[in-house]
Design an enzyme around this catalytic site. Structure first.
Site, PDB file in Angstrom:
ATOM      1  N   GLY C  54       0.825  -1.192   0.000  1.00 31.90           N
ATOM      2  CA  GLY C  54       0.000   0.000   0.000  1.00 31.90           C
ATOM      3  C   GLY C  54       0.864   1.248   0.000  1.00 31.90           C
ATOM      4  N   GLY C  56       1.521   5.324   1.215  1.00 36.45           N
ATOM      5  CA  GLY C  56       1.418   5.970   2.520  1.00 36.45           C
ATOM      6  C   GLY C  56       2.591   5.654   3.428  1.00 36.45           C
ATOM      7  CG  HIS C  57       3.716   2.216   4.078  1.00 36.05           C
ATOM      8  ND1 HIS C  57       3.061   2.404   5.270  1.00 36.05           N
ATOM      9  CD2 HIS C  57       3.023   1.250   3.424  1.00 36.05           C
ATOM     10  CE1 HIS C  57       2.018   1.591   5.329  1.00 36.05           C
ATOM     11  NE2 HIS C  57       1.970   0.878   4.217  1.00 36.05           N
ATOM     12  CG  ASP C 110       0.798  -6.168   1.245  1.00 38.47           C
ATOM     13  OD1 ASP C 110      -0.110  -5.809   2.015  1.00 38.47           O
ATOM     14  OD2 ASP C 110       1.507  -5.367   0.618  1.00 38.47           O
ATOM     15  CG  HIS C 219      -1.148  -0.735   7.083  1.00 43.29           C
ATOM     16  ND1 HIS C 219      -0.276  -1.676   7.551  1.00 43.29           N
ATOM     17  CD2 HIS C 219      -0.972  -0.681   5.748  1.00 43.29           C
ATOM     18  CE1 HIS C 219       0.396  -2.181   6.518  1.00 43.29           C
ATOM     19  NE2 HIS C 219       0.000  -1.605   5.432  1.00 43.29           N
TER      20      HIS C 219
END
Ligand SMILES: Nc1ncnc2c1ncn2[C@@H]1O[C@H](COP(=O)(O)OP(=O)(O)O)[C@@H](O)[C@H]1O
Ligand SMILES: Nc1ncnc2c1ncn2[C@@H]1O[C@H](COP(=O)(O)OP(=O)(O)O)[C@@H](O)[C@H]1O
Ligand SMILES: [Mg+2]
Ligand SMILES: [Mg+2]
Ligand SMILES: [Mg+2]
Ligand SMILES: [Mg+2]
Lengths: 357, 212, 357, 212
Positions: C54, C56-57, C110, C219
């Site tokens: 995802g 956002g990291h 994932d 997350h």
């Protein structure tokens, strides 16, 4: 407001101890008076570069101590200029016999403390010059203000002048180069949130959930104008336009005159930019801004520069000169020449910036 | 007339006043600066206060010089060099004196003011500590010219400082961080002018306690 | 909540466009399906490393695409695993003929998407292996949970395996190395604030002004335990102790078996650490944490490691695997061997990590 | 009995239900996951909905396969491969059929369930979509075994899914992100089980509209 700190009054000290433990190959930390210096200082025959200022802007300046950048950094308390004794002790520690340049951000506190340090150093026969960075176009005139603040261009000047010192430039040439970088650099910043100073633990200013501050500095000072939040593209355009449309800026600064043996007033004027000029575009996070957002800003900035007929030939994107946990960003554009590009590309090895080594 | 003991009492009183008004000064600075004036001043004056016992043996000029060096090396920011310069010039102005006559006190204050003006390049009306300090020095000099006692003169100086401090409220700042705000600096009281008022107030409290 | 974004649904795309514009010398970005790949891919004869997850990291993973690290990164929507078609397209793009390793963080999404991608790639005769990273000691057992999450060790595995690929290691050796890095890495994180997902613009979880979440993932999932805020030293000690005291951890994972031509269950157990072991200490910011605070944490962590008889021989301090704007940090300790140290020190040149080149 | 048109109506109805419950599903996921289940499902089913007109010419199996590929390549996360696998297996189970008998529908659902079980390795009681899907499939098979109409059978399946969804509330999660929470996953309804309930509910709405 929550922070990863112990006692607020130990914030700066403990952070520096952490740096010393983590980077003993690169730097050493000295307390009372406090400064950070290159592990291999003094480098004989090299001009020594020293900067400093209030803490809370990390990685600036201590994160930039090392080969190809600063010889020493003098951290003050959070958002408070360091004191002349720190600057003097640092100068003595890193003096390699070729002179010392103080790179000073233009805030009344920093200017006065560095001036006192310069006087003290000169009295002890240390060959010190100092150059002011005043690049923040949010401050319009210098007659009715303290003059423009020193912000993003400071980072670029430290990198470029650090490379010049490494290559063996002499003191006068580095001072000229530093002045030239400053005169060709323009910055503008925006805050989405206030920062929170550890000793206070309340936000420095209050912003509503849908408000932003345009034209901020790096100390949680309120900006020039408060407005409703806009899209990233609109905010980027406002920042970029302030820079593009900046009129020729003239101010009087005090620089040390070696022949006169004292400070003299010098009038400096930023050169105009012309279509086709090559730029370094620097999108800087204020400390609490996710990297992904900075790229969204860069994306729009690159388009706007192209529309203006300017070429971005180098860029820097990340949080390099921050205001603690503030969310927001600043844009710095630096008009480059061949010499600056060469020096920009030169190797650097510091705690927070490394390439080519 | 002012004795060495009174100088020490003044410094102690001022350090106390700063400690008590630390948050207030910081709040004033938050509005138009960077929220540290109280913290800066308190850091410096706590250090000064802790040194006072050791200074009992020194003469007035040396006491003031030690205060200056302490402030310069511990306050930082704008107020560090400014207060540091004030006490440095004050120290020089009273070199060799064991006690201060009214004229000595006037030249102490005047020298201090001149130092701050030189260091900071601010003018009256720029919304800085000058706006409290300068009227205070003028009032003191006038009062002793009119033959007032030290205590009376310093009380008039303090009143002038207070007025000067309040007069900073409607001003538009032209020096220091507040100047970046433009119009938005209006309607806020300058923190540095406020700490200067506390300095004068501490002095008049110390001198009011004694007959001249 | 305020962000430097335009439409929330354009967040990932616009950020990637910004990266492409900023780093055209290092990487290229492809859309539909979306992936980021090395500008010079495919590198003939080199094993290709691909990761993803995802968004956002950031900088993970796209910021680590380049020489000495990843060949490609597949960014999903914010906090949402990317899809198999992205992973397959990336594999085809960067395949240099020596095989491809997927480095996968252990989250159900994932894992399932990368498994499907592996099956699809194998069906097209691409030689793909995949290794799971599951290093988060906050998740105690694997029998009653999805198993440990993949967090900080991912960054270290990408660096170390990237260097190995550059040095010409073959696919099986890199997969072994990646597994070894994972088995020797342990992480634990804390949140001081929630993060805010662009599509939602409200904090994912609510924390009181004096509360923190211990044992979080990356997350914005709530952690294992909510508690009153403590000093940086106490928080660091809690994080470090969770890592130090971690018991031997065994789990069953699915890995592709080349001889069987399918996925098989493999049981893996983390080795115990012994006094005198050499560690890499990684203090990671969650995105909104000032760098100075990370050094305060490192300072205490270094002391605690020394007290336990462990030597920190390498360190990494900064925001490398983040949760958008979350404040907080994670600690990862990786037990090193000589080979890992050599590979760690090797040159790397990516958008967000560069040294030796 | 279920026609191709009803399959298309079902998918449209489900896409609508997801759109209407996007925030609700996301909120459920915020409590024990990462606050994206509604967003993920909606991204995928908006895409499915936009493709439906083009699918009018294809047979049932092809429609379901297109849905599967669309979901796999646009949903991501855990639900992408799980719903994608559900529709992929469902597609295979009804290969060649122009209409679905009750038995065909039963094997469609069973194949889908088996696919989700294989892909996700979750068991009944792990607090996942399985806890809604599995009872629904069982209820449907039982009902047609008892000779119920399609509409009745699917209504019972939907009721079972609803119960299964509610039964996830007191469960301790053992799969998916919620499992990281340990005890703190208790007292929250599983988002995936909720979207499965919406899938069954849409189906029963479509089939309830017709006489069998
Ligand atoms: N150039 C100047 N001349 C006189 N006083 C000044 C000047 N610049 C700042 N000041 C005074 O200093 C005060 C702020 O001090 P402080 O907050 O301690 O320093 P800083 O502004 O560096 O944070 C202002 O309120 C003003 O009175
Ligand atoms: N291994 C699994 N088997 C079955 N269902 C699962 C599994 N893992 C997760 N789920 C389901 O997926 C839902 C979450 O989907 P979603 O939020 O879209 O993905 P993610 O968890 O990747 O953010 C959970 O509520 C649960 O019902
Ligand atoms: Mg300050
Ligand atoms: Mg201040
Ligand atoms: Mg997700
Ligand atoms: Mg989710």
């Amino acid at each position: 407001m929550k922070k990863l700190i112990n006692q607020p009054e130990d914030f700066v000290r403990e952070s520096l101890i952490g740096m010393a433990k983590a980077h003993s190959d690169l730097l050493k930390v000295q307390f009372e008076p406090t400064f950070v210096y290159r592990a291999d200082a003094p480098v004989q025959g090299k001009v020594a570069l020293i900067s400093g200022g209030g803490s809370g802007h990390e990685p600036l300046h201590a994160g930039f101590v090392g080969r190809g950048m600063l010889d020493a950094a003098c951290p003050g308390e959070v958002f408070t200029s360091p004191t002349p004794d720190q600057m003097l002790a640092a100068a003595k520690q890193v003096d390699g016999g070729a002179g010392i340049l103080y790179i000073v951000k233009n805030y009344s506190g920093d200017v006065m403390n560095f001036e006192m340090a310069t006087e003290l150093a000169r009295a002890e026969d240390l060959r010190v010059l100092s150059i002011l960075i005043d690049d923040d176009v949010a401050v319009k005139d210098s007659l009715y203000t303290q003059g423009r603040r020193g912000v993003g261009t400071t980072v670029l000047a430290e990198k470029i002048c650090g490379a010049a010192a490494e290559k063996g430039y002499d003191l006068a040439d580095i001072a000229d180069l530093c002045r030239r970088v400053n005169l060709n650099g323009r910055s503008m910043g925006v805050a989405l949130t206030s920062c929170t100073v550890p000793a206070i633990m309340k936000p420095t200013f209050e912003l509503d959930a849908d408000e932003i501050e345009m034209g901020i500095g790096i100390h949680g000072e309120p900006g020039r104008e408060r407005m409703t939040i806009k899209s990233a593209d609109e905010i980027t355009e406002m920042l970029a336009m302030s820079i593009f449309e900046d009129i020729v800026y003239t101010r009087t600064v005090r620089e040390w005159d070696e022949s006169k043996g004292g400070f003299v007033d010098v009038q400096l004027t930023n050169p105009e930019w012309e279509k086709g000029d090559r730029l370094l575009a620097f999108v800087n996070g204020m400390g609490g801004t996710p990297l992904a957002e900075l790229y969204i800003v860069y994306r729009q900035l690159a388009d706007l520069c192209a529309q203006q007929g300017w070429q971005i030939v180098r860029n820097l994107i990340g949080s390099y000169i921050t205001s603690l946990d503030m969310q927001g960003c600043s844009i710095t554009l630096l008009r480059l020449d061949d010499e600056m590009i060469r020096l920009w590309d030169a190797p650097v090895k510091t705690a927070s910036w490394r390439w080519g080594s | 007339m002012m004795t060495k003991e009174q100088i020490l009492q003044w410094l102690e009183q001022f350090a106390d006043a700063i400690a008590q008004n630390k948050e207030y000064l910081t709040q004033l600075d938050a509005a138009i600066g960077d929220a540290d004036h109280g913290i800066n001043m308190d850091r410096g004056f706590q250090k000064v206060a802790s040194q006072l016992p050791k200074l009992a043996e020194q003469d007035i000029s040396s006491v003031l010089k030690t205060v200056s060096i302490t402030l310069i090396s511990s306050v930082g920011g704008a107020s560090g060099p400014l207060y540091g310069t004030f006490f440095l010039r004050a120290s020089t102005a009273v070199a060799g004196k064991q006690e201060l006559s009214n004229e000595d006190l006037a030249s102490l204050l005047q020298a201090g003011l001149d130092g701050v003006l030189q260091r900071g390049k601010a003018q009256l009306g720029d919304k800085t500590m000058i706006d409290a300090l300068s009227p205070a020095v003028t009032a003191f000099t006038q009062a002793i010219g009119q033959g007032k006692t030290t205590s009376e003169a310093i009380q008039q100086a303090t009143a002038a400082a207070e007025q000067g401090m309040q007069a900073t409220i409607p001003m538009l700042a032209k020096k220091g961080r507040a100047s970046y705000l433009g119009d938005r600096s209006i309607d806020h009281q300058d923190p540095g002018a406020t700490s200067v008022y506390l300095m004068l107030k501490s002095l008049s409290e110390v001198l009011g306690m004694t007959s001249d």
